[in-house]
Write a protein that holds these residues in place. Sequence first.
Motif, mmCIF file in Angstrom:
data_model
loop_
_atom_site.group_PDB
_atom_site.id
_atom_site.type_symbol
_atom_site.label_atom_id
_atom_site.label_comp_id
_atom_site.label_asym_id
_atom_site.label_seq_id
_atom_site.Cartn_x
_atom_site.Cartn_y
_atom_site.Cartn_z
ATOM 1 N N ASP A 69 0.807 -1.214 0.000
ATOM 2 C CA ASP A 69 0.000 0.000 0.000
ATOM 3 C C ASP A 69 0.839 1.262 0.000
ATOM 4 O O ASP A 69 0.300 2.373 -0.058
ATOM 5 N N GLN A 70 2.148 1.119 0.099
ATOM 6 C CA GLN A 70 3.006 2.300 0.185
ATOM 7 C C GLN A 70 3.155 2.950 -1.186
ATOM 8 O O GLN A 70 3.477 2.273 -2.161
ATOM 9 N N VAL A 71 2.915 4.233 -1.241
ATOM 10 C CA VAL A 71 3.190 4.975 -2.466
ATOM 11 C C VAL A 71 4.496 5.748 -2.335
ATOM 12 O O VAL A 71 4.980 6.316 -3.314
ATOM 13 N N ILE A 72 5.056 5.801 -1.126
ATOM 14 C CA ILE A 72 6.373 6.388 -0.918
ATOM 15 C C ILE A 72 7.366 5.245 -0.804
ATOM 16 O O ILE A 72 7.204 4.340 0.031
ATOM 17 N N ILE A 73 8.394 5.255 -1.654
ATOM 18 C CA ILE A 73 9.415 4.207 -1.606
ATOM 19 C C ILE A 73 10.789 4.873 -1.489
ATOM 20 O O ILE A 73 10.941 6.069 -1.753
ATOM 21 N N MET A 74 11.775 4.079 -1.101
ATOM 22 C CA MET A 74 13.135 4.579 -0.959
ATOM 23 C C MET A 74 14.041 3.787 -1.882
ATOM 24 O O MET A 74 14.023 2.550 -1.866
ATOM 25 N N ASP A 75 14.825 4.474 -2.703
ATOM 26 C CA ASP A 75 15.695 3.771 -3.635
ATOM 27 C C ASP A 75 17.006 3.385 -2.962
ATOM 28 O O ASP A 75 17.212 3.600 -1.755
ATOM 29 N N GLU A 76 17.914 2.786 -3.746
ATOM 30 C CA GLU A 76 19.157 2.273 -3.183
ATOM 31 C C GLU A 76 20.037 3.371 -2.609
ATOM 32 O O GLU A 76 20.882 3.117 -1.741
ATOM 33 N N GLU A 77 19.869 4.589 -3.083
ATOM 34 C CA GLU A 77 20.656 5.704 -2.575
ATOM 35 C C GLU A 77 19.959 6.437 -1.440
ATOM 36 O O GLU A 77 20.452 7.463 -0.972
ATOM 37 N N GLY A 78 18.834 5.890 -0.982
ATOM 38 C CA GLY A 78 18.122 6.516 0.125
ATOM 39 C C GLY A 78 17.179 7.616 -0.282
ATOM 40 O O GLY A 78 16.528 8.232 0.572
ATOM 41 N N MET A 79 17.068 7.886 -1.588
ATOM 42 C CA MET A 79 16.191 8.945 -2.083
ATOM 43 C C MET A 79 14.739 8.483 -2.037
ATOM 44 O O MET A 79 14.418 7.339 -2.379
ATOM 45 N N LEU A 80 13.849 9.373 -1.631
ATOM 46 C CA LEU A 80 12.432 9.041 -1.546
ATOM 47 C C LEU A 80 11.727 9.381 -2.857
ATOM 48 O O LEU A 80 12.042 10.383 -3.505
ATOM 49 N N HIS A 81 10.759 8.538 -3.212
ATOM 50 C CA HIS A 81 9.980 8.702 -4.443
ATOM 51 C C HIS A 81 8.511 8.455 -4.134
ATOM 52 O O HIS A 81 8.181 7.623 -3.284
ATOM 53 N N ILE A 82 7.638 9.146 -4.860
ATOM 54 C CA ILE A 82 6.256 8.699 -4.985
ATOM 55 C C ILE A 82 6.220 7.757 -6.176
ATOM 56 O O ILE A 82 6.642 8.128 -7.274
ATOM 57 N N LYS A 83 5.717 6.534 -5.966
ATOM 58 C CA LYS A 83 5.637 5.580 -7.079
ATOM 59 C C LYS A 83 4.252 4.961 -7.120
ATOM 60 O O LYS A 83 3.688 4.590 -6.090
ATOM 61 N N TYR A 84 3.751 4.844 -8.344
ATOM 62 C CA TYR A 84 2.438 4.231 -8.543
ATOM 63 C C TYR A 84 2.483 3.445 -9.844
ATOM 64 O O TYR A 84 3.044 3.899 -10.849
ATOM 65 N N THR A 85 1.916 2.243 -9.833
ATOM 66 C CA THR A 85 1.867 1.422 -11.051
ATOM 67 C C THR A 85 0.428 1.020 -11.342
ATOM 68 O O THR A 85 -0.393 0.853 -10.430
ATOM 69 N N GLU A 86 0.137 0.861 -12.614
ATOM 70 C CA GLU A 86 -1.176 0.416 -13.078
ATOM 71 C C GLU A 86 -0.933 -0.517 -14.267
ATOM 72 O O GLU A 86 -0.282 -0.131 -15.242
ATOM 73 N N ALA A 87 -1.441 -1.730 -14.176
ATOM 74 C CA ALA A 87 -1.217 -2.719 -15.231
ATOM 75 C C ALA A 87 -2.213 -2.532 -16.368
ATOM 76 O O ALA A 87 -3.359 -2.126 -16.155
ATOM 77 N N ASP A 88 -1.753 -2.855 -17.569
ATOM 78 C CA ASP A 88 -2.611 -2.874 -18.765
ATOM 79 C C ASP A 88 -3.367 -1.563 -18.956
ATOM 80 O O ASP A 88 -4.568 -1.548 -19.227
ATOM 81 N N ILE A 89 -2.653 -0.460 -18.848
ATOM 82 C CA ILE A 89 -3.315 0.825 -19.070
ATOM 83 C C ILE A 89 -3.698 0.960 -20.542
ATOM 84 O O ILE A 89 -4.748 1.515 -20.865
ATOM 85 N N PHE A 90 -2.852 0.458 -21.423
ATOM 86 C CA PHE A 90 -3.165 0.411 -22.843
ATOM 87 C C PHE A 90 -2.906 -1.004 -23.334
ATOM 88 O O PHE A 90 -1.929 -1.637 -22.942
ATOM 89 N N SER A 91 -3.755 -1.490 -24.214
ATOM 90 C CA SER A 91 -3.500 -2.788 -24.836
ATOM 91 C C SER A 91 -4.341 -2.896 -26.100
ATOM 92 O O SER A 91 -5.374 -2.237 -26.234
ATOM 93 N N TYR A 92 -3.864 -3.679 -27.028
ATOM 94 C CA TYR A 92 -4.694 -4.064 -28.167
ATOM 95 C C TYR A 92 -4.202 -5.407 -28.684
ATOM 96 O O TYR A 92 -3.068 -5.817 -28.429
ATOM 97 N N SER A 93 -5.080 -6.102 -29.370
ATOM 98 C CA SER A 93 -4.789 -7.471 -29.779
ATOM 99 C C SER A 93 -4.801 -7.570 -31.294
ATOM 100 O O SER A 93 -5.115 -6.620 -32.021
#
Length: 555
Positions: A69-93
């Motif tokens: 549930d965390q939208v705040i993450i910390m990278d390898e250098e200790g920097m904080l980020h807001i991160k959000y992902t959404e699967a299949d935002i665009f698709s076509y077959s």
Amino acid sequence: MILKLRSLIPFILSGILALTTQSCFDGDDYDFDKLSEKVNWTPNMIVPAGYGTYSLWYLLNQHEENPADQVIIMDEEGMLHIKYTEADIFSYSVDEVLNFPNQSSIDLSYDLPDYTIGIPYTALPAFGSQTDQIQIVTGNTDVMLYELDLGANIQFQLSNPLNTEVDIHISIPNGTQAGSSINQTYTLAPNVNNQVENLDLTNLNLLFNTPHTTNNDIDITFDVDIKDNASHIISGSGDLEINLTVQNIVFQLAKGDFGKQVITLDAGSFDMNVDFWDDIEGDYQFVDPRINLSMENSVGVPFQINANITGYASDGNMASLNPDALQPNYPKEVSLANPFTIDPITEVITYDTNNSQIAAVMALPPSDRLEYFGNIALNPDGATPATPTNPNIISSNSAINVDIEIDVPLDFTASNLVLRDTINDIDISDTDKIMNAAVVIVTENGYPLEVNIDKIFFTDEAYNVIDEISDNDVIDAASVFTSGTNIGEVDPASIKEVEHQIQLSQSQIKNLNLTRNLIINASVSTQNNDVPVKLKGAYELKFTISVQAQIDLNN
């Protein structure tokens, strides 16, 4: 993010509220001499309101028990980020690129001489082969096919006007079935009408006629062999009629030029679930926000993404990404392991401040939602044209799937960023015992953020303002490096202990009796000559908050 610093604000007032719950106390428990220099009156009571050491990482994620549930993450250098992902935002077959509707029947005929008066079998002339064309119709009139692997069948309705059996030999010169030539012979009964025969074309490979056109023609060849009968006289009038229909086309691999198609993508929306965005207003700018489109593509056609994302703030303001049109990579080879598949390729397309208006979208902030929409243009202008040696290719399982990742490093500038919070259901009594009161705050702030409590409003049940406290510079910011490799990071030498007081007036103390809610307005800003600050998870805020009071011991 930074704005959860508002969670510290209630500490400042909780000690004041605690005073009203003390019906008696032992003055020997407090060493008032140590406190006499903090206010201009002599306190006889101190109530601790809060203390602790908070890393920025803990402060921003303390309420998220599930890491997912965390939208705040910390990278390898200790920097904080807001991160959000959404699967299949665009698709076509594949069927949006190439499909085969039901094919129309085709009427052909094989010319025969007129044998109305009859002719001896031995006098029949030799009959040659006849080649006709079958058109394979696609769902898009601009598609030009070069080669097709498919499964299908051809249904024939054959009519024989003669009084004897006729063998009809059918072949498809530019087709092979499982590597073998396609040849089939059907025997027609004498004087038969619409004799039905089916030609099974499983695992068929077709090469289309050249020069290639959007008619998508293939050749089909007929040979006839008229058989002798008991009378040895052949009679009849008319041609051998051939009606055929290509049915049940299930293509496995296609090569060709699929034309300039535009595929509309499904629109949708999502909420990034950044809670603090609902509680702020003001000006801030992220330095390097990014939207990454992670693509898995097994459609071997050059294409261009013409998509957009519009952010909406809770107050109704909006801003659009307006990205540059991009032409990602695409597969150009058929899998060697399976001739009917295309190995997918993966690629990440990034929208950033150089090719979009993402900074404006994130600065709204998009607290309500983000809406996405757009289209994909196949074979766009500027793409390498399809040719028989460099064709568009597509298999039956081809598809494009696009996931989105929004990555906002907490590297930003902010000014007049207003935070609001409310403490409800306050019930205070006996404030007449409090002669004087003050909040004493001692901080050692390792955050590069200056937090000011601008106003604290005392309100009644209907949120009518009864009184207010005005104050400034409650928590002073740590300075950051303004040049060099650590630019934007906190300079540890700038962190120092600072003490601050908020003294309540007599009217404010008295109005606590009538107070049912406290509305707190605070502001956050970054200093350092507009150098963007970088928030790292290890930054710490150390603080103690106490309420000092002078109580009327005789009341």
